[in-house]
Every structure is written in structure tokens, then in C-alpha cells.
Design an enzyme around this catalytic site. Structure first.
Site, PDB file in Angstrom:
ATOM      1  N   LYS A   1      -0.331  -1.126  -4.865  1.00  0.00           N
ATOM      2  CA  LYS A   1      -1.303  -1.135  -3.757  1.00  0.00           C
ATOM      3  C   LYS A   1      -2.503  -2.012  -4.132  1.00  0.00           C
ATOM      4  O   LYS A   1      -2.687  -2.384  -5.282  1.00  0.00           O
ATOM      5  CB  LYS A   1      -1.832   0.284  -3.469  1.00  0.00           C
ATOM      6  CG  LYS A   1      -0.783   1.339  -3.247  1.00  0.00           C
ATOM      7  CD  LYS A   1      -0.090   1.207  -1.928  1.00  0.00           C
ATOM      8  CE  LYS A   1       0.889   2.376  -1.762  1.00  0.00           C
ATOM      9  NZ  LYS A   1       1.987   2.070  -0.910  1.00  0.00           N
TER      10      LYS A   1
ATOM     11  N   SER B   1       4.923  -1.079   2.309  1.00  0.00           N
ATOM     12  CA  SER B   1       3.480  -0.861   2.351  1.00  0.00           C
ATOM     13  C   SER B   1       2.656  -2.085   1.991  1.00  0.00           C
ATOM     14  O   SER B   1       1.503  -2.187   2.390  1.00  0.00           O
ATOM     15  CB  SER B   1       3.089   0.298   1.429  1.00  0.00           C
ATOM     16  OG  SER B   1       3.270  -0.071   0.082  1.00  0.00           O
TER      17      SER B   1
END
Length: 166
Positions: free
Chosen positions: A87, A38
Site C-alpha cells: 500500500k 488495491s
């Protein structure tokens, strides 16, 4: 009697270093192995912890929730608190932002933030589970510490035209 003293000394030293390490990890900084794709290309993940990126996350930002747009953060997964995610922070509490790929604009609730992976097609993030509570954030990633070829600071970068001045 000498062996018993050596064992006792070794046990005390081990316990002391464990307590020191736990205190540092809990209060100041922690080391996190990046998993999944990700955050590619910022971070590279692999099946083995020594092949993927290992990052340093500082915790002093947690005292007063001192975050900036584009910071990379480590947080507990909203649906499984045993799992850690890495993230990029996109929006802060009270801000208006445009949802990716949509004309919709939403307001981030107080006490929450919006996070996204750099690799949108391979990321499970706020686009899936919505804004996350600030209390789930466990630190801000500041440096890559492994592999040696990538050692250095982590850049703060922000996708363009995401925060609305509304």
C-alpha cells in the site's frame, strides 16, 4: 565414493546459496508478488505470479524508520501476520490527517502510520483497520522487476489535501 562426494558438494552449495539468499532477503531487499487490485493502476495483479507485477522492496529504510509521504510499503496484515500487503504511505507518526470522504481530522499515534491502496474502491487498508504499527512494515517498494515491459522505479506520489497543518 565419487557419487557421494558430488552429492555432498551439491548439498553444501545449495545450503550456502540458501543462507546467502536468506541473509539478503532478511537484511537488504526482498521480492514480493503483488496480489489483489488495491494498487491498480500502479501495479497489476493476476492469478498467476508470472502474470502480475513483481516488485523489489528494500529494507534499509527499516533501521530508523526512514519513510516519506507517498512511499509504497510492504507490511504484514494487522489481523493476519502471515499475509503481506502492498500500500501507499499517506501519513506518518504524530501527523494530523483528514479521513477520506469525511470532514473528520485525526492524529496518527506515535509509532504508527496510515496506509491506503491507490484503488480506493478495491482496497482493504487503514480506512478499514486504522493506523498500522511501524513495526509491521517489512520494506519500501523501489522497483517493478516483472513483467519486463514495466521494469523501472516506483513513483512516490501523494493524494492532495490529506495532511493537515494543525
Amino acid at each position: 565414493m565419487g557419487t557421494r562426494n558430488h552429492l555432498w558438494l551439491a548439498a553444501k552449495r545449495t545450503l550456502t546459496w540458501y543462507l546467502v539468499g536468506s541473509t539478503i532477503s532478511d537484511r537488504y531487499a526482498t521480492v514480493v508478488s503483488v496480489t489483489g487490485d488495491s494498487m491498480h493502476p500502479t501495479f497489476t495483479a493476476a492469478s498467476s505470479s508470472l502474470r502480475g507485477d513483481v516488485v523489489l522492496a528494500e529494507r534499509s529504510c527499516l533501521e530508523k524508520y526512514q519513510f516519506s509521504h507517498g512511499d509504497v510499503v510492504v507490511f504484514k496484515c494487522p489481523s493476519d501476520h502471515r499475509e503481506l500487503f502492498v500500500k501507499r504511505l499517506i501519513a506518518l507518526p504524530g501527523e494530523w490527517m483528514q479521513l477520506p470522504g469525511s470532514p473528520d481530522i485525526i492524529k496518527i499515534p506515535e509509532g504508527h502510520c496510515w496506509v491506503e491502496g491507490d484503488n480506493a474502491t478495491r482496497s482493504w487498508d487503514s480506512r478499514s483497520f486504522g493506523p498500522i504499527p511501524l513495526g509491521l512494515i517489512k520494506g519500501r517498494v523501489t522497483h517493478v522487476i516483472w513483467p519486463p515491459s514495466k521494469i523501472g522505479r516506483v513513483d512516490t506520489k501523494m493524494p492532495e489535501n490529506r495532511i493537515s497543518p494543525v
